[in-house]
Design a protein around this motif. Structure first.
Motif, PDB file in Angstrom:
ATOM      1  N   PRO A 686       0.848  -1.203   0.000  1.00  0.00           N
ATOM      2  CA  PRO A 686       0.000   0.000   0.000  1.00  0.00           C
ATOM      3  C   PRO A 686       0.884   1.253   0.000  1.00  0.00           C
ATOM      4  CG  PRO A 686      -0.815  -1.586   1.589  1.00  0.00           C
ATOM      5  CD  PRO A 686       0.505  -2.107   1.105  1.00  0.00           C
ATOM      6  N   VAL A 687       0.467   2.270  -0.765  1.00  0.00           N
ATOM      7  CA  VAL A 687       1.294   3.469  -0.965  1.00  0.00           C
ATOM      8  C   VAL A 687       0.692   4.653  -0.201  1.00  0.00           C
ATOM      9  CG1 VAL A 687       2.263   5.071  -2.670  1.00  0.00           C
ATOM     10  CG2 VAL A 687       1.999   2.638  -3.244  1.00  0.00           C
ATOM     11  N   PHE A 688       1.557   5.398   0.496  1.00  0.00           N
ATOM     12  CA  PHE A 688       1.141   6.579   1.261  1.00  0.00           C
ATOM     13  C   PHE A 688       2.042   7.755   0.893  1.00  0.00           C
ATOM     14  CE2 PHE A 688       0.083   2.801   3.656  1.00  0.00           C
ATOM     15  CZ  PHE A 688      -1.204   3.041   4.103  1.00  0.00           C
ATOM     16  N   PHE A 689       1.475   8.964   0.965  1.00  0.00           N
ATOM     17  CA  PHE A 689       2.244  10.184   0.698  1.00  0.00           C
ATOM     18  C   PHE A 689       2.149  11.117   1.905  1.00  0.00           C
ATOM     19  CE2 PHE A 689       1.504   8.586  -3.529  1.00  0.00           C
ATOM     20  CZ  PHE A 689       2.667   8.907  -4.216  1.00  0.00           C
ATOM     21  N   GLU A 690       3.268  11.744   2.236  1.00  0.00           N
ATOM     22  CA  GLU A 690       3.253  12.721   3.329  1.00  0.00           C
ATOM     23  C   GLU A 690       2.321  13.867   2.978  1.00  0.00           C
ATOM     24  OE1 GLU A 690       6.239  15.814   5.684  1.00  0.00           O
ATOM     25  OE2 GLU A 690       7.086  14.116   4.598  1.00  0.00           O
ATOM     26  N   THR A 695      -2.412  18.773  10.032  1.00  0.00           N
ATOM     27  CA  THR A 695      -3.538  18.118  10.702  1.00  0.00           C
ATOM     28  C   THR A 695      -3.761  16.687  10.207  1.00  0.00           C
ATOM     29  OG1 THR A 695      -4.994  19.181   9.085  1.00  0.00           O
ATOM     30  CG2 THR A 695      -4.746  20.251  11.228  1.00  0.00           C
ATOM     31  N   SER A 696      -3.221  16.369   9.021  1.00  0.00           N
ATOM     32  CA  SER A 696      -3.443  15.039   8.445  1.00  0.00           C
ATOM     33  C   SER A 696      -2.304  14.067   8.733  1.00  0.00           C
ATOM     34  CB  SER A 696      -3.638  15.162   6.927  1.00  0.00           C
ATOM     35  OG  SER A 696      -4.681  16.039   6.617  1.00  0.00           O
ATOM     36  N   VAL A 697      -1.218  14.548   9.334  1.00  0.00           N
ATOM     37  CA  VAL A 697      -0.038  13.705   9.528  1.00  0.00           C
ATOM     38  C   VAL A 697      -0.352  12.489  10.398  1.00  0.00           C
ATOM     39  CG1 VAL A 697       2.262  13.612  10.585  1.00  0.00           C
ATOM     40  CG2 VAL A 697       1.632  15.538   9.151  1.00  0.00           C
ATOM     41  N   ASP A 698      -1.033  12.713  11.521  1.00  0.00           N
ATOM     42  CA  ASP A 698      -1.307  11.605  12.446  1.00  0.00           C
ATOM     43  C   ASP A 698      -2.129  10.503  11.792  1.00  0.00           C
ATOM     44  OD1 ASP A 698       0.116  12.854  14.414  1.00  0.00           O
ATOM     45  OD2 ASP A 698      -1.622  13.693  15.449  1.00  0.00           O
ATOM     46  N   SER A 699      -3.128  10.888  11.021  1.00  0.00           N
ATOM     47  CA  SER A 699      -3.983   9.872  10.401  1.00  0.00           C
ATOM     48  C   SER A 699      -3.225   9.084   9.342  1.00  0.00           C
ATOM     49  CB  SER A 699      -5.227  10.527   9.791  1.00  0.00           C
ATOM     50  OG  SER A 699      -4.867  11.469   8.792  1.00  0.00           O
ATOM     51  N   LEU A 715       4.607   1.474   1.624  1.00  0.00           N
ATOM     52  CA  LEU A 715       5.577   2.356   0.973  1.00  0.00           C
ATOM     53  C   LEU A 715       5.149   3.794   1.253  1.00  0.00           C
ATOM     54  CD1 LEU A 715       7.900   3.039  -1.006  1.00  0.00           C
ATOM     55  CD2 LEU A 715       6.280   2.689  -2.885  1.00  0.00           C
ATOM     56  N   LEU A 716       6.020   4.556   1.895  1.00  0.00           N
ATOM     57  CA  LEU A 716       5.698   5.933   2.281  1.00  0.00           C
ATOM     58  C   LEU A 716       6.648   6.899   1.584  1.00  0.00           C
ATOM     59  CD1 LEU A 716       4.286   8.056   4.108  1.00  0.00           C
ATOM     60  CD2 LEU A 716       5.963   7.501   5.879  1.00  0.00           C
TER      61      LEU A 716
END
Length: 855
Positions: A686-690, A695-699, A715-716
């Protein structure tokens, strides 16, 4: 008899036995540095127990220093341990030992009593519902009695006690303090000031402190058997009756963290200003949590409660609510008697903050943790902005104030206020004229020296002694007086215009606690008093009609030299301080080299747990070289996508890829969508982007961690220097592989950076002469060091403890150069290999991951 202290071979207070060899070496180094009054720079990677070793070494020295002070008093009496003949000296020594032991025992018992009182308070509070204290509702403007004295500068207000002699005032102050006895005299001691960047980092200190095993220390001078005259022996403490020993600790914070006046917090736009305003009130209008002079005992009891057991900033706020005493001012009262003071950077580094808190660093120990942020913090703390709008408002308010009170102000006040009006008028006219010129020439930015700016203001304004004006603004507190008078006039005007009482109330509430415009002016004027070469003034056109006037500090050293020159010893510590030469050149170039020491820890992980690799070529065989002018090249970005896709195939669990900027990352993301690489990544992990929003960092992080822990891997994609590259721990499976794409050089187009590079080059040439052709100058070194500081912070996120393991991949051929690799942390640099082909890189990574799986 020598009183010099030598670093011990063992540190019994350290909670884990035996410590790692590198921890013993670091503690010995710190102990010797403090004893020898040195400035030391320490690099200790995360997972090596940095905080624990810093505390253990410094507090061990502090305990030994306490015993040395006792010995010094004995030596002053002419006493020696083997002194068997001079019974008079023996008696004097024994009496002094008894007095010192009695004093320490009484002090320990007092703090133990404070602990018992606090425990009893907790039990009572848990047994009943706590009602919030009632707050006094302020009267409306129409009901408030007109009293214009409150708007006069501090020295123009008539004090009813002015006719009293100093002796009578001192006696009144003594009576007001109550009759707590001689033992309540403020006791001072050598202390450790432990600073870090944020309160959350300082909060982690208390659990580490509580792990240390410090016992009650006994002086090396044992009393001889009692003399036959029957004098009692020195106090012997029974093990079962000795109160528990704690390091007397106080956490310092801002009003934002410590204010317990909920009513004030709710209605104030700026808590500091609102609190200062409330301090000037009398009677029922005072803050109910700040004891008056006749309630001094209440404040002193709270001080003892603070020192009785270590508290972090949240514990301190809770204790304040429990005791119903202001923890902000209570913590300030505890500083003198504390052995360990924890505080954020800004309270340590700003002279005005230290003065307000009563902090005297003379002969004290200063530890700056997370010190890789120190230079940037120093530069930002002393960089001040002033908009044309605020400048114009300040000028108008001062003019109205002077007109209103000219007949009531003393000659000295009028002189300084007239100087201020003259300077503000000239500055406003010069900035307004520059704005019109900039709009015509379409030049949005201009950099000036302080002397150049003053020349624009004309000879009359340039001749004004700004140091005197700034000193006057601080001592008279006239900025707040002018703001309060302006607010009161605005309320009157609102009533005269027949606005509803609701509107007036809202206006008063929004103004109360707002930062006075003149405070911004005061900060800017303070900046202009610095040495001309140490800073620049930047004029920037914002939109159509606004101008920002910014003082940009170029030299971080003067702001820290006050600390270094006052303190006994200064310790800068961080997980990654490399390149250390950069820290020395920017902060300590004026300090004798023999006073500076450095220590770089190896990591506690075995070398087999770390793979460091420079990958110079992609799968197509072309160079991986991500200079700024290549970051929009579609073919290069597709080759990068293929490189990452191959690594994703073999990297287990969590894989983090850091980009130099959001712009480069977003460009790559769009190209990969079209080329299908994003889809390929997603089939493996699964791919994630900073996110760009904080406010969205924690989630995002929670989803990323959940995916890893569910066995899917993840994968971040993140950005160096943004939200995920510092302060977050990617331990164990969260980061089994970390890749850095390119080199995150700062923006050379920034006028501020250009000025700073020119400054360091001029300074270096002045001190060391001009560089030879081909030799890197100081500006280039600074530019490169800023880049590598950011890289080091990002790659240090992966290894968090002794059993952790990870692969660190540097995707750019420039990392293969010796100069760049030499600026990596030592524990990483020695493990780095260079893969000359992509096949060689994949082979090496595959072997590393297979070996880890087999273990």
């Amino acid at each position: 008899m020598s009183l010099e202290l030598h670093a011990p071979d063992a540190f019994p207070a350290f909670p884990y036995s035996p410590p790692y060899g590198t921890q013993i070496d670091l503690m010995r180094h710190l102990y010797e540095s403090i004893e020898q009054k040195k400035v030391t720079i320490v690099e200790s990677p995360t997972g090596t127990g940095k905080t624990l070793t810093l505390l253990c070494a410094s507090l061990t020295w502090l305990a030994d220093e306490h015993n040395r002070a006792r010995k010094g008093k004995m030596v002053a009496l002419g006493a020696r341990p083997d002194d068997e003949e001079d019974w008079v000296a023996k008696q004097a020594r024994e009496q002094l030992v008894r007095e010192l032991d009695d004093q320490e025992q009484r002090y320990r018992e007092r703090l133990a009593a404070a602990r018992r009182r606090e425990e009893e308070l907790k039990r009572k509070l848990n047994a009943r519902v706590v009602k919030r204290p009632r707050t006094t509702i302020s009267q409306s403007a129409s009901q408030t009695e007109e009293n214009e004295d409150e708007f006069l500068p501090e020295d123009d207000v008539q004090d009813p006690e002015d006719n009293l002699s100093p002796a009578v005032k001192a006696l009144m102050a003594k009576l007001a303090r109550g009759s707590r006895g001689e033992e309540e005299e403020e006791l001072t001691c050598t202390k450790i000031y432990y600073a870090s960047r944020t309160h959350s980092q300082l909060t982690q200190l208390v659990p580490e402190l509580q792990r240390l095993k410090f016992d009650v220390k006994v002086t090396d001078f044992e009393p001889s058997p009692p003399h036959k005259l029957g004098k009692r022996p020195a106090l012997a403490l029974e093990a079962d009756s000795t109160p528990p020993q704690f390091t007397r600790t106080v956490a310092l914070g801002s009003r934002k963290q410590l204010c317990i006046n909920d009513s004030l917090r709710a209605r104030s736009t700026d808590l500091d200003e609102a609190c200062r305003t409330l301090l000037e009130e009398k009677g029922d209008k005072r803050c109910q949590f700040l004891p008056s002079l006749d309630e001094e005992d209440k404040m002193l009891e709270f001080r003892d409660a603070i020192l009785a057991a270590p508290k972090d900033i949240e514990d301190l706020a809770k204790a304040g609510r429990m005791h119903e005493v202001c923890p902000y001012f209570g913590s300030r009262r505890a500083i003198k008697q504390a052995e360990l003071v924890t505080l954020p950077y800004n309270l340590l580094l700003q002279p005005s903050a230290r003065e307000a808190l009563g902090i005297d660093l003379t002969d004290q120990i200063v530890i700056v943790d997370e010190a890789h942020n120190l230079i940037s913090t120093l530069l930002s703390l002393l960089t001040h902005r002033l908009s044309l709008g605020i400048l114009s408002l300040s000028f108008t308010q001062v003019c109205i104030y002077v007109t209103k009170f000219r007949n009531r102000l003393s000659h000295a006040n009028m002189l300084q206020l007239k100087r201020l009006v003259t300077f503000l008028d000239a500055l406003k006219k010069a900035v307004t004229a520059w704005k019109e010129t900039a709009k015509t020439n379409k030049e949005k930015t201009q950099i000036l020296t302080v002397i150049d700016l003053l020349a624009l203001l004309g000879p009359k304004a340039a001749a004004i002694n700004l140091l005197e004006v700034v000193k006057y603004l601080k001592s008279s507190k006239v900025a707040r007086k002018i703001a309060n008078y302006s607010d009161k006039q605005a309320e009157k005007n609102a009533i005269a215009d027949r606005k509803g009482s609701n509107d007036v109330h809202k206006a008063r509430r929004s103004n109360r606690g707002a930062i006075p415009p003149l405070h911004r002016v005061e900060e800017f004027l303070t900046s202009l008093t610095a040495i001309n070469e140490d800073g620049r003034v930047c004029l920037t056109l914002v939109g159509e009609d606004e101008v920002e006037v910014k003082y940009q500090l170029l030299n971080p050293a003067p702001g820290f030299m006050d600390v270094v020159e006052s303190a006994r010893s200064v310790v800068l510590a961080g997980g990654t301080m490399s390149p250390i030469t950069d820290v020395i050149s920017q902060l300590f170039s004026g300090i004798p080299r023999e006073r500076i020491s450095t220590f770089s820890c190896g990591h506690i992980i075995p070398s087999s747990n770390l793979l460091g690799m420079v990958v110079t070529k992609g799968p197509s065989g072309q160079d991986l070289h991500f200079k700024a002018d290549r970051q929009n090249n579609k073919a290069i970005i597709i080759d990068l996508g293929q490189t990452i896709a191959n690594i994703v195939n073999i990297a287990p669990s969590g894989f983090i890829v850091f980009f130099p900027s959001y712009q480069f990352l977003n460009t790559a993301k769009e190209i990969w969508k079209g080329s299908g690489h994003l889809e390929r990544f997603g089939k493996k992990k699964p791919v994630f982007f900073e996110p760009t929003e904080s406010t969205s960092v924690d989630s995002v992080m929670a989803e990323y961690a959940a995916s890893v822990r569910a066995g899917k891997g993840a994968l971040l994609f993140a950005v160096i220097g943004a939200k995920l590259s510092e302060g977050l721990n990617f331990a164990d499976d969260l980061a089994r592989c970390v890749a850095v794409v390119g080199l995150p050089f700062p923006n050379l187009g920034s006028p501020e950076l250009q000025e700073r590079m020119k400054y360091v080059k001029r300074l270096d040439e002045k001190m060391n002469g001009t560089k030879r052709p081909g030799q890197k100058d100081a500006a280039a070194e600074l530019f490169e060091n800023m880049c590598m500081n950011a890289v080091n912070q990002s790659i240090g996120r992966a290894i968090r403890h002794k059993d952790d393991w990870a692969a660190l991949i540097l995707l750019d051929k420039r990392y293969a150069g010796g100069a760049i690799r030499g600026k990596l942390p030592g524990w990483i640099a020695k493990e780095v290999t260079v893969a000359s082909t992509f096949g060689q890189a994949v082979q090496g990574l595959g072997a590393f991951f297979r070996a880890r799986r087999e273990k």
